[in-house]
Write a protein that holds these residues in place. Sequence first.
Motif, short mmCIF file in Angstrom:
data_model
loop_
_atom_site.label_atom_id
_atom_site.label_comp_id
_atom_site.label_asym_id
_atom_site.label_seq_id
_atom_site.Cartn_x
_atom_site.Cartn_y
_atom_site.Cartn_z
N THR A 286 0.84 -1.20 0.00
CA THR A 286 0.00 0.00 0.00
C THR A 286 0.88 1.25 0.00
O THR A 286 2.07 1.18 0.35
N THR A 287 0.27 2.38 -0.37
CA THR A 287 1.03 3.64 -0.37
C THR A 287 0.83 4.41 0.93
O THR A 287 1.33 5.51 1.09
N ALA A 288 0.02 3.82 1.84
CA ALA A 288 -0.15 4.44 3.17
C ALA A 288 -0.36 3.33 4.19
O ALA A 288 -0.88 2.26 3.85
N PRO A 289 0.01 3.56 5.44
CA PRO A 289 -0.17 2.50 6.44
C PRO A 289 -1.64 2.31 6.80
O PRO A 289 -2.41 3.29 6.76
N GLY B 244 -2.55 1.04 9.78
CA GLY B 244 -2.65 1.34 11.21
C GLY B 244 -3.22 0.19 12.02
O GLY B 244 -3.14 0.20 13.24
N VAL B 245 -3.81 -0.79 11.37
CA VAL B 245 -4.39 -1.91 12.12
C VAL B 245 -3.78 -3.27 11.74
O VAL B 245 -3.85 -4.21 12.51
N CYS B 246 -3.22 -3.37 10.54
CA CYS B 246 -2.60 -4.65 10.12
C CYS B 246 -1.13 -4.69 10.56
O CYS B 246 -0.55 -3.64 10.87
N SER B 247 -0.55 -5.86 10.55
CA SER B 247 0.91 -5.94 10.68
C SER B 247 1.49 -5.42 9.37
O SER B 247 1.08 -5.86 8.30
N GLU B 248 2.39 -4.46 9.46
CA GLU B 248 2.91 -3.88 8.21
C GLU B 248 4.35 -3.46 8.36
O GLU B 248 4.81 -3.09 9.43
N ILE B 249 5.07 -3.54 7.26
CA ILE B 249 6.50 -3.22 7.25
C ILE B 249 6.72 -2.08 6.27
O ILE B 249 6.35 -2.20 5.09
N PRO B 250 7.25 -0.92 6.74
CA PRO B 250 7.52 0.18 5.80
C PRO B 250 8.63 -0.19 4.83
O PRO B 250 9.64 -0.79 5.23
N MET B 251 8.41 0.11 3.56
CA MET B 251 9.43 -0.15 2.52
C MET B 251 9.51 1.08 1.63
O MET B 251 8.79 1.18 0.64
N GLY B 252 10.33 2.05 2.02
CA GLY B 252 10.42 3.29 1.27
C GLY B 252 9.11 4.04 1.38
O GLY B 252 8.63 4.32 2.49
N ASN B 253 8.49 4.32 0.23
CA ASN B 253 7.22 5.04 0.22
C ASN B 253 6.03 4.11 0.34
O ASN B 253 4.89 4.55 0.23
N HIS B 254 6.30 2.83 0.47
CA HIS B 254 5.22 1.85 0.52
C HIS B 254 5.22 1.09 1.83
O HIS B 254 6.16 1.17 2.60
N TRP B 255 4.14 0.35 2.03
CA TRP B 255 4.05 -0.51 3.21
C TRP B 255 3.68 -1.93 2.76
O TRP B 255 2.78 -2.09 1.92
N LEU B 256 4.40 -2.87 3.30
CA LEU B 256 4.08 -4.27 3.03
C LEU B 256 3.08 -4.70 4.11
O LEU B 256 3.43 -4.77 5.29
N VAL B 257 1.85 -4.95 3.70
CA VAL B 257 0.78 -5.21 4.67
C VAL B 257 0.46 -6.70 4.72
O VAL B 257 0.23 -7.32 3.68
N LEU B 258 0.47 -7.25 5.94
CA LEU B 258 0.10 -8.66 6.11
C LEU B 258 -1.33 -8.70 6.64
O LEU B 258 -1.59 -8.30 7.78
N VAL B 259 -2.23 -9.16 5.82
CA VAL B 259 -3.64 -9.22 6.21
C VAL B 259 -3.82 -10.40 7.17
O VAL B 259 -3.26 -11.47 6.96
N GLY C 260 -8.72 -1.01 7.92
CA GLY C 260 -7.68 0.01 7.83
C GLY C 260 -7.95 1.05 6.77
O GLY C 260 -7.40 2.15 6.82
N LYS C 261 -8.80 0.73 5.82
CA LYS C 261 -9.08 1.70 4.74
C LYS C 261 -9.63 3.01 5.29
O LYS C 261 -9.43 4.07 4.71
N ALA C 262 -10.31 2.92 6.47
CA ALA C 262 -10.86 4.12 7.09
C ALA C 262 -9.74 5.06 7.54
O ALA C 262 -9.91 6.27 7.59
N ASN C 263 -8.56 4.48 7.86
CA ASN C 263 -7.43 5.31 8.34
C ASN C 263 -6.58 5.82 7.19
O ASN C 263 -5.70 6.66 7.39
N MET C 264 -6.79 5.29 5.99
CA MET C 264 -5.89 5.62 4.89
C MET C 264 -6.42 6.81 4.11
O MET C 264 -7.64 6.92 3.89
N PRO C 265 -5.53 7.70 3.69
CA PRO C 265 -6.00 8.88 2.95
C PRO C 265 -6.63 8.50 1.61
O PRO C 265 -6.35 7.43 1.07
N VAL C 266 -7.49 9.39 1.12
CA VAL C 266 -8.14 9.15 -0.18
C VAL C 266 -7.04 9.07 -1.25
O VAL C 266 -6.09 9.83 -1.22
#
Lengths: 396, 260
Positions: free
Chosen positions: A83-86, A88-103, A114-120
Amino acid sequence: MNRTKWLWGLAAAVGLLLIAAPALLESYPYIMHIAIVAFFYAILASSWSLLAGYAGQFSFGHMAFMAIGAYTAGIFGKYVRLTTAPTGVCSEIPMGNHWLVLVNFFGDNCLELGKANMPVGTLIYRLPALPGIILGIIMGGIFGLLVGVLVLRLRRTYLALFTIGFSEIVRVTFNAEIDITNGPNGLELAPLFPNGVHLFGFYFNSANKIPPYYVMLMLFLVSMAVMYWLSISRFGLFIRSIREDEEAAAALGVHIVRYKVLVFVVTSMIAAAAGAVEAHYIGVITPNILLILQMSLVISMAVIGGLESLVGAAIGAIIIEFALEFLRTSFTIGPIVVDMTTWRLVFFGLLLMLTLRFWTNGLIYPIIQRLTRSGVAEETVAMRQAAVEGAVEGQG
Amino acid sequence: MIELDVNHIKKNFGGLQALNDVTFKVRGPELIGLIGPNGAGKTTLTNILDGLIRPSSGTVYLNGRRIDTLPPYQVARAGLGRTFQVTRAFRRMTVLENLMVPALAMHPTARQHDFLDKAMEVLKFLTMDHLVNEYGRALSGGQQKLLELGRLLMLDPDLIILDEPFAGVHPKLMEIIYEYITTVNAQGKAFIIISHDMETIFTLSRRLLVLNFGELIADGDPDVVRHDPAVIEAYLGEEEEEAGPAMVETYLGKDKRQDA
């Protein structure tokens, strides 16, 4: 031209033919499909031949390692996102400008929450197939190591029974864990190239058979090259000595444990790679691939091709896969309709029994052996004679 | 200098005591015969020396290194090679491949072609060079025994244990095996030879160990051992006195001193 050069020339010609085949078969997607599946089985049969034929480890768990690779790739594709934004609720690893999200596997989907926390405008990507395939290969290796260590002291029947048990456990687990694997309905996987691919200056969409043909062909050729190299190296020599007589090999300095475990790891990784690629190609993997019938098919391909020959097993697999498809055409004898969709398996079983009874080296391997070994004894005698004469002349 | 120290070895299989307090030493390139009636514990002792089975108690040291706790492959690398009572050539591997196994196992970074010359030398010595590319299964029983001996030359151990090297072998091949032992021994390797062929073992060995019911009942010069009452009783039972020298000769071979 000597025999070795001739054989390498033949192998190169066959390789080129396989590479060029899609140009001729582009309008026959069914043939292309059979070819892809044939390569898949060729990888499995030849790697099983390395395990059972070369090392003498008669395992019935090979398809389980294949399925572990396939399911790992499938689960990776299902539960990992970029994803391009965290969230905030999943396990996630920042990778530069992206986040590796483990559902999460269980409970409410954290990515949806988490989509509720992510910007449009936040983008959510599926990862390409390759990382999942690599993870599948690693997972196959880990399970290969585990099984390899557990079966160290088991031989023949006990090894076969143990690996059947292992395979059944894997099948039942994939069947039962419906939340994660989708159970008997099967786990869906994205195509190998979901957005299509550019190849040789052409664009191929995700449904085209040519890209997966080349992927499976490359996997087949690379795995054959790796296994061939292993078979002619000290690894191949030692695993064959273990097959012949473990105690005698150990008494000659061979580290039995290392090579028995290693052969399980290597062949499991190759099977897992084939499974992961095949699952992405087919688009779904079900626990039925672990039925004993499927394992029997792989064993039969290797036995009919030649158990102690990587190439024999691979050719056996390709021929049998094509034969099984082309023998689907039913026919009538007088009033009797012979339903070949069922009877082909009977004929195939009969061929297997006849091979085991009359041609224990398989049907393909003796031909290869004839090409590679005929005249070896005469050559050796001539070589020694020449050496002796050379020595005499030198003295003179 | 080869040094083997076998100290107070005991081995029990359940209630059966296969070996009881076996102690002996090997110093230098000795040529030792190990004899005893069937079930005396000869093969058990060999299996303990080569790491195939663990002793119930006691220790074995080879060149100062304890080997009774090591697995067989490490014992082989430590310098002890053996053959088996029943020939164990790798039947579905060529003669050359059979020879390459120990060579490569002993040299982790070497490649097969590094040992081609040595393998051909070994085969020539064993008069088997014309069979280099034949499969083990294509060889006769005697040739398979020679192949086992060839593998030991490639392993290049300090101490070689041969279990029944002459059993069921054609006289011509027997000569080759005999020559193998004496030549390799002269090159500095120690031998322990198990055999029921008394004539050969008494002629060949310069020291004889005799096992009976798991106990070492004699250790010394073959001609002295031949007249040891305990050895005679082990082979002939209590009827020895009635049997006389003829029976002794039948079971324990001719006396070389008498021949001389």
